[in-house]
Write a protein that holds these residues in place. Structure first.
Motif, mmCIF file in Angstrom:
data_model
loop_
_atom_site.group_PDB
_atom_site.id
_atom_site.type_symbol
_atom_site.label_atom_id
_atom_site.label_comp_id
_atom_site.label_asym_id
_atom_site.label_seq_id
_atom_site.Cartn_x
_atom_site.Cartn_y
_atom_site.Cartn_z
ATOM 1 N N PHE A 130 0.838 -1.194 0.000
ATOM 2 C CA PHE A 130 0.000 0.000 0.000
ATOM 3 C C PHE A 130 0.878 1.250 0.000
ATOM 4 C CE2 PHE A 130 0.207 -1.364 4.532
ATOM 5 C CZ PHE A 130 0.782 -0.242 5.122
ATOM 6 N N MET A 131 0.270 2.358 -0.420
ATOM 7 C CA MET A 131 0.931 3.647 -0.355
ATOM 8 C C MET A 131 0.583 4.290 0.982
ATOM 9 S SD MET A 131 2.879 5.917 -1.567
ATOM 10 C CE MET A 131 3.129 4.890 -3.020
ATOM 11 N N ALA A 132 1.558 4.908 1.632
ATOM 12 C CA ALA A 132 1.318 5.552 2.920
ATOM 13 C C ALA A 132 1.697 7.023 2.854
ATOM 14 C CB ALA A 132 2.112 4.859 4.024
ATOM 15 N N LEU A 141 5.938 12.367 4.541
ATOM 16 C CA LEU A 141 6.537 11.344 3.691
ATOM 17 C C LEU A 141 5.468 10.641 2.873
ATOM 18 C CD1 LEU A 141 8.826 9.526 6.318
ATOM 19 C CD2 LEU A 141 9.577 11.193 4.623
ATOM 20 N N LEU A 142 5.805 10.295 1.646
ATOM 21 C CA LEU A 142 5.041 9.336 0.859
ATOM 22 C C LEU A 142 5.893 8.078 0.770
ATOM 23 C CD1 LEU A 142 3.448 11.453 -1.996
ATOM 24 C CD2 LEU A 142 2.224 9.908 -0.454
ATOM 25 N N VAL A 143 5.381 6.973 1.305
ATOM 26 C CA VAL A 143 6.171 5.753 1.443
ATOM 27 C C VAL A 143 5.465 4.589 0.759
ATOM 28 C CG1 VAL A 143 7.315 4.201 3.071
ATOM 29 C CG2 VAL A 143 6.957 6.604 3.688
ATOM 30 N N GLU A 255 -0.904 6.580 -8.857
ATOM 31 C CA GLU A 255 -0.788 6.356 -10.304
ATOM 32 C C GLU A 255 0.575 5.764 -10.652
ATOM 33 O OE1 GLU A 255 -1.178 8.853 -14.525
ATOM 34 O OE2 GLU A 255 -1.251 9.916 -12.605
ATOM 35 N N GLN A 256 1.622 6.240 -9.980
ATOM 36 C CA GLN A 256 2.986 5.783 -10.264
ATOM 37 C C GLN A 256 3.195 4.327 -9.857
ATOM 38 O OE1 GLN A 256 6.165 8.502 -9.054
ATOM 39 N NE2 GLN A 256 7.349 6.775 -8.262
ATOM 40 N N THR A 257 2.625 3.925 -8.731
ATOM 41 C CA THR A 257 2.873 2.581 -8.209
ATOM 42 C C THR A 257 1.796 1.574 -8.603
ATOM 43 O OG1 THR A 257 1.697 3.088 -6.146
ATOM 44 C CG2 THR A 257 4.073 3.517 -6.199
ATOM 45 N N GLY A 258 0.584 2.068 -8.815
ATOM 46 C CA GLY A 258 -0.526 1.169 -9.083
ATOM 47 C C GLY A 258 -1.027 0.440 -7.847
ATOM 48 N N PHE A 259 -0.613 0.884 -6.660
ATOM 49 C CA PHE A 259 -1.058 0.234 -5.431
ATOM 50 C C PHE A 259 -2.560 0.438 -5.240
ATOM 51 C CE2 PHE A 259 3.294 0.498 -3.036
ATOM 52 C CZ PHE A 259 3.791 -0.476 -3.885
ATOM 53 N N PRO A 260 -3.245 -0.563 -4.695
ATOM 54 C CA PRO A 260 -4.701 -0.476 -4.565
ATOM 55 C C PRO A 260 -5.179 0.166 -3.278
ATOM 56 C CG PRO A 260 -3.972 -2.664 -3.957
ATOM 57 C CD PRO A 260 -2.732 -1.909 -4.363
ATOM 58 N N ILE A 287 -10.025 3.209 -4.737
ATOM 59 C CA ILE A 287 -8.861 2.957 -3.898
ATOM 60 C C ILE A 287 -9.335 2.664 -2.478
ATOM 61 C CG2 ILE A 287 -6.767 3.982 -2.908
ATOM 62 C CD1 ILE A 287 -6.542 3.356 -5.875
ATOM 63 N N SER A 288 -8.751 1.681 -1.868
ATOM 64 C CA SER A 288 -9.046 1.374 -0.468
ATOM 65 C C SER A 288 -8.300 2.369 0.418
ATOM 66 C CB SER A 288 -8.606 -0.062 -0.163
ATOM 67 O OG SER A 288 -8.775 -0.361 1.191
#
Length: 335
Positions: A130-132, A141-143, A255-260, A287-288
């Motif tokens: 996941f994106m955090a 931070l974007l992690v 968009e960059q990672t495609g994480f859901p 997105i969740s």
């Protein structure tokens, strides 16, 4: 497998117990806000002394609530960094003493990993990856989170953290300490559109942030003899600029990672306007979206106990006291 968590990184003293089968068994926290209010910020020496006075009663309290003896624990986790070195040493020394006295594993925990994984305390927990978005008084931070300990920083603030920008802007406007929550409350009374502030670094590619210029824009806009309504309108404009900036960067990261899934953690994660904006984005893009409950957005020991349990269950522990006031999260071991 109950693990005790201890948090003393800055101006909250906290203890909690987490068990892998039964979940969070107990947590307790004492805030030093009133202690530091007259100084307009945290005084490290006062913080350390207050931790010394508060931590052992809190540990006894959570043990009693969980109906456990110290020798029934399977580990003692504590915040080892980043944070104020004196404050970290208080929690670390108490944890090391308990671990030695009861022959328990000692588990140093990275404070920001605690925030990243705080949503794991909820019933609706995110799944990896996941994106955090980690937004607090000291960090923005974007992690990319691919697993416990598997973190990649994709974007960060080049100057002020977003929580710091909230607090400093509130101080300019004469709001009480800590200013961020007061500014957010005042913004609800503001007139939409009266003040339009820049959305920093959104007109260029990338995922980094900058908030120092936004503070300057507010200072320039703040009229002499500003009325309460002037301040409310400025607070509204400032909050809109910050939350839209964060939402834009989160959208780019997804968009960059495609994480859901997107996790939002840290003290600013309690901001209602930020939750509204990211909620709109998540619904539109399927997105969740996950937040810790409000009490676990700010510093707490429940998140430390959870990370301690997760790492203890994988055999990670030590018998050496560790205190790292500066500690890059990318240096953590993967489990």
């Amino acid at each position: 497998m109950p693990v005790l968590g201890i948090e003393t990184s800055c101006d909250e003293t906290a203890a909690a117990i987490y068990d892998g089968e039964r979940g969070l068994l107990a947590h307790a926290l004492y805030s030093q806000v009133a202690l530091h209010a007259e100084y307009g910020g945290v005084v490290p020496e006062l913080a350390s002394r207050d931790h010394v006075a508060r931590i052992n009663p809190l540990i006894r309290e959570v043990l009693a609530r969980a109906n456990l003896r110290p020798d029934q624990l399977t580990g003692v986790a504590y915040t080892a960094g980043p944070g104020l070195v004196g404050a970290l040493m208080v929690g670390g020394a108490v944890a090391a003493g308990m671990a030695a006295a009861h022959n328990l594993p000692l588990i140093p925990v990275h404070h920001m990993e605690g925030h990243l994984l705080a949503p794991m305390l909820e019933a609706d927990r995110p799944q990896f990856p996941f994106m955090a978005l980690l937004v607090s008084g000291g960090h923005t931070l974007l992690v990319a989170v691919r697993g416990i300990g598997d973190y990649e920083i994709l974007g960060e603030s080049l100057d002020d953290a977003v929580g710091e920008a909230f607090d400093k802007t509130a101080k300019m406007m004469g709001l009480p300490y800590p200013g961020g929550p007061h500014l957010a409350k005042l913004a609800q009374l503001g007139t939409p559109g009266r003040y339009k502030f820049p959305r920093p670094m959104t007109d260029r590619p990338g995922l980094d942030f900058s908030f120092s210029g936004l503070k300057t824009a507010v200072l320039t806009a703040l009229p002499k003899g500003a009325t309460d309504q002037d301040k409310a309108d400025i607070a509204h404009g400032f909050q809109e600029a910050v939350t839209e900036t964060l939402a834009i960067k989160c959208a780019r990261a997804i968009e960059q990672t495609g994480f859901p899934a997107l996790v939002v953690a840290g003290g600013v994660g309690a901001n209602l306007r930020l939750r509204e904006r990211l909620g709109e984005f998540a619904r539109k893009n399927n997105i969740s979206l996950h937040f810790p409950r409000h009490e676990f957005c700010t510093d707490n020991a429940a998140m430390i106990a959870y990370v301690g349990w997760a790492r203890r269950s994988q055999g990670q522990h030590t018998h050496t006291l560790l205190a790292r006031p500066r500690w890059p999260i990318t240096e953590l071991e993967t489990v």
